[in-house]
Design a protein around this motif. Sequence first.
Motif: not given
Length: 257
Positions: A154, A144, A124-125, A140-141, A128-129, A152, A5-6
């Motif tokens: 997803a 991050r 994983s996203t 979330v950011d 973080l969430r 990252e 994802n990132r």
Amino acid sequence: MARLNRLRVYPVKGLDGIDLEAAKILRGGTVAHDREFALFDADGDVVNGKRTDRVHVLETDFDPETGVLEVETPAGETNRFDLEGDRGAAETWFSDFFDADLSLERDTSLGFVDRRGMGPSIVSTATLRTVASWFDGLTVDGARRRIRANVEVAGVEPFWEDRFVGDGAPAFEIGGVRFAGVTPCGRCVVPQRDPDTGEPIDEFRERFVRKREELFPDWADADAFDHYYTLMIITRVLEAHRGETLRVDDPVEIVAD
């Protein structure tokens, strides 16, 4: 479907990260441009967030194509430094800012990562969430930027990355590049602080540890974790896969061997 994802690197150790669409795995096993530069004092000690919260008040950006580092101070002053051609001006500026005699060193083969024998950090996203939900006002950011992972993923569940450490843990591949989990990442003081101001969240560690223990996955190997103040894992890229390139949206697959 699980996917990359990132992809984020931190060109100057301790300062802001940049998002990339693609990045090469270096022969040393790390992601290109990650901690490529670092500030050291006269005793050889690195300047980072563990050492001073002053790093948080600087906004930085880096262009991998030109080697130009942009630094903005809280007062709105912006400076640009050519780290490819002349690092002397940057050394002088950072020395003045941190009130220390600093040198700006470069390592293009491995970078100045904390764990020299290991590779990219993975989270994983969904992890973080989940962590963001534990603290009022944390996005979330924001999570991050506090956790500072390279990769990252997803399309997976919270704490998905925990399954890759411990006895008998599987490996995984991102776009065909194979990773093996090495160790959970024990956290320092940095995640407690606002990445823009350095202001800490009260009782961050206590709440984090309590929630982490409460939600620790049944399928993870608890013996691989020394304590619950951990988040993300540190991996190793197989030597045969070094020199290859990771790309955002690459598929992620668990492999048995």
